[in-house]
Design a protein around this motif. Structure first.
Motif, PDB file in Angstrom:
ATOM      1  N   PHE A 108       0.846  -1.203   0.000  1.00 14.74           N
ATOM      2  CA  PHE A 108       0.000   0.000   0.000  1.00 14.74           C
ATOM      3  C   PHE A 108       0.885   1.258   0.000  1.00 14.74           C
ATOM      4  O   PHE A 108       0.556   2.256  -0.637  1.00 14.74           O
ATOM      5  CB  PHE A 108      -0.975   0.006   1.181  1.00 14.74           C
ATOM      6  N   ALA A 109       1.997   1.199   0.718  1.00 16.30           N
ATOM      7  CA  ALA A 109       2.914   2.346   0.702  1.00 16.30           C
ATOM      8  C   ALA A 109       3.440   2.557  -0.710  1.00 16.30           C
ATOM      9  O   ALA A 109       3.537   3.693  -1.198  1.00 16.30           O
ATOM     10  CB  ALA A 109       4.066   2.118   1.685  1.00 16.30           C
ATOM     11  N   ASP A 110       3.722   1.454  -1.395  1.00 14.50           N
ATOM     12  CA  ASP A 110       4.237   1.557  -2.760  1.00 14.50           C
ATOM     13  C   ASP A 110       3.197   2.150  -3.711  1.00 14.50           C
ATOM     14  O   ASP A 110       3.543   2.751  -4.718  1.00 14.50           O
ATOM     15  CB  ASP A 110       4.663   0.166  -3.252  1.00 14.50           C
ATOM     16  N   LEU A 111       1.926   1.969  -3.358  1.00 16.64           N
ATOM     17  CA  LEU A 111       0.862   2.556  -4.185  1.00 16.64           C
ATOM     18  C   LEU A 111       0.645   4.039  -3.842  1.00 16.64           C
ATOM     19  O   LEU A 111      -0.265   4.671  -4.357  1.00 16.64           O
ATOM     20  CB  LEU A 111      -0.447   1.780  -3.990  1.00 16.64           C
ATOM     21  N   GLY A 112       1.461   4.536  -2.908  1.00 12.45           N
ATOM     22  CA  GLY A 112       1.416   5.971  -2.616  1.00 12.45           C
ATOM     23  C   GLY A 112       0.671   6.350  -1.356  1.00 12.45           C
ATOM     24  O   GLY A 112       0.477   7.536  -1.081  1.00 12.45           O
ATOM     25  N   HIS A 113       0.246   5.373  -0.569  1.00 12.95           N
ATOM     26  CA  HIS A 113      -0.492   5.682   0.660  1.00 12.95           C
ATOM     27  C   HIS A 113       0.459   5.825   1.845  1.00 12.95           C
ATOM     28  O   HIS A 113       1.480   5.136   1.908  1.00 12.95           O
ATOM     29  CB  HIS A 113      -1.492   4.567   0.979  1.00 12.95           C
TER      30      HIS A 113
END
Ligand code: UGA
Length: 431
Positions: free
Chosen positions: A23-28
């Motif tokens: 999810f962090a990699d998706l920008g969150h």
């Protein structure tokens, strides 16, 4: 709402860490909490706590969007979606142990602002019970289907995303669907109990496929057929499909054994006797033990024999040894009086705790030196590249039981080995 939904993750084991990192990699912005302080300290330093391809890069790349904490309050403030990723190990009765899930529920504020998104595998009915206990926290069942060893890729490229929620929690289900939308898998919106069952039924079905092909393998041995050929022929039928038809020494890991038994138990608790799953479990147990017969056929008594296990993890690309076939095998071999030595490229630390009586070696060569037999337990790619003719000369008896049908029988025989696969009949193989 913030431009990108902040995500809370509770429990940073395999599922939790992969979920947080992806999810962090998706920008969150992701805030992940765990009760294990050592884990949190390690993750704060950017050091992964699991062996999983791709995870190190994700942690490094997204360090500024990933916060690891041991305080649930740090999660509740920024995030309204709380992904529950704690483990649900089996109890002695075979039911899932929900104590960690209960602890999570106990730590939440019933403030009407949050949604608990259940990733942990729980029995059908759990969501409804939690919803009763926390009437003002929305509840979404969003089971995880990732596989260890390919967890990051599985997360980022899902076949489907199952989202179960009551109509009153539609806002939360919509928000979860929105989080997964960029990943492209089909989104299955359903009710909570059905979503819970999709997870259990999927794992039980895959385990059934494995036990089925293992029984076919055992019959193949009797009739001189090769199960690899049988799987190939069966798998081309689109209704059957080629996956999960690899015969071997049984399934292991933290999921299949526990989830199959949890589903059997769940059915039993309602008064329904799930006969098929009882057999799936029994076949899996017997399959590990059949290896002993393959050794004694050639060696007679195993007392004092040096037996080398190649691989200890429950499958390649992981150091996870939970319910690994190696554990049962090592115990059975020692029970027969054998001296067990082993090599695994990454599971050595876990193995030293779980198999204190097994001599752990730092290379396949040192494990195989002077061995009376080798058992390939985990299909690590490096075992395909060993200099088998040279190894045959260094073993006391060049006997190999290929528990994963990973090596080429013809090559092994040409190298001087007595080769025993699983379900590979009399050696009759491809034309
Ligand atoms: C499994 C499921 O595949 C995932 O979809 C699920 O999310 C996960 O459980 C879970 O519930 O968390 P995993 O346990 O990581 O994933 O590993 P698998 O790759 O499915 O393998 C499980 C076991 O089955 C391994 O021991 C493997 O060696 C064995 N296996 C697999 C076979 O013996 N034959 C096969 O054809 C396939």
């Amino acid at each position: 709402m913030a431009e990108r939904e902040a995500v809370g993750v509770i429990g940073v084991g395999w599922v939790g860490l992969v979920t947080a990192a992806c999810f962090a990699d998706l920008g969150h912005e992701v805030v992940a909490v765990d009760v294990d302080q050592a884990k949190i300290s390690s993750l704060r330093r950017g050091a992964s706590t699991i062996h999983e391809p791709g995870i190190d890069g994700l942690l490094e790349r997204n360090g500024d969007r990933l916060i690891f904490t041991s305080e649930i309050a740090d999660v509740l403030d920024p995030a309204r979606l709380l992904f529950c990723c704690v483990d649900t190990p089996p109890t002695y009765s075979g039911d899932a142990d929900l104590s960690r899930v209960r602890a999570v529920v106990a730590g939440l504020r019933d403030d009407g602002e949050h949604a608990l998104v259940m990733k942990s595998t729980v029995p059908a009915g759990t969501g409804a019970a939690i919803r009763r206990d926390l009437p003002d926290v929305a509840y979404v069942s969003c089971p995880e289907f990732l596989k260890e060893g390919t967890a990051v890729a599985d997360f980022l490229h899902p076949d489907r995303v199952v989202i179960g929620a009551d109509p009153r929690d539609a806002w939360a289900a919509d928000a979860v669907a929105e989080l997964y939308r960029p990943l492209g898998g089909e989104i299955v919106r359903t009710d909570v109990a059905s979503a819970e069952m999709v997870k259990l039924a999927s794992n039980a079905f895959l385990a059934t496929k494995i036990s089925f092909i293992n029984e076919i393998a055992n019959v193949c041995e009797e009739v001189g057929a090769d199960v690899a050929e049988v799987s190939r022929g069966m798998g081309l039928d689109a209704r059957i499909g080629p996956s999960f038809l690899r015969a071997g020494i049984g399934y292991g890991g933290s999921c299949f054994p526990k989830d199959v038994s949890a589903l059997k138990q769940l059915a039993g608790n309602t008064g329904y006797h799930f006969q098929l799953l009882t057999s799936v479990i029994e076949v899996n147990e017997l399959q590990k033990r059949r290896v002993i017969g393959k050794l004694t056929k050639h060696l007679g008594s195993l007392v004092g024999k040096r037996v080398a296990l190649l691989g200890l993890a429950f499958k390649p690309d992981t150091d996870d040894m939970r319910e690994a076939s190696s554990l049962v095998l090592a115990a059975r071999l020692q029970g027969e009086g054998a001296r067990v030595v082993a090599y695994d490229p990454v599971a050595e630390d876990r193995a030293s705790e779980l198999l204190p009586a097994v001599e752990l070696c730092d290379s396949p060569g040192s494990a195989l030196e002077g061995a009376d037999a080798a058992i390939l337990v985990t299909e690590w790619p490096e075992f395909g590249e060993l200099d088998w003719p040279a190894i045959a000369g260094r073993m006391a008896t060049p006997l190999l039981v290929d528990g994963r049908n990973f090596l080429d029988p013809d090559k092994l025989r040409a190298a001087g080995f007595t080769y025993e696969g699983i379900g590979r009949g009399s050696g009759a193989g491809r034309p």
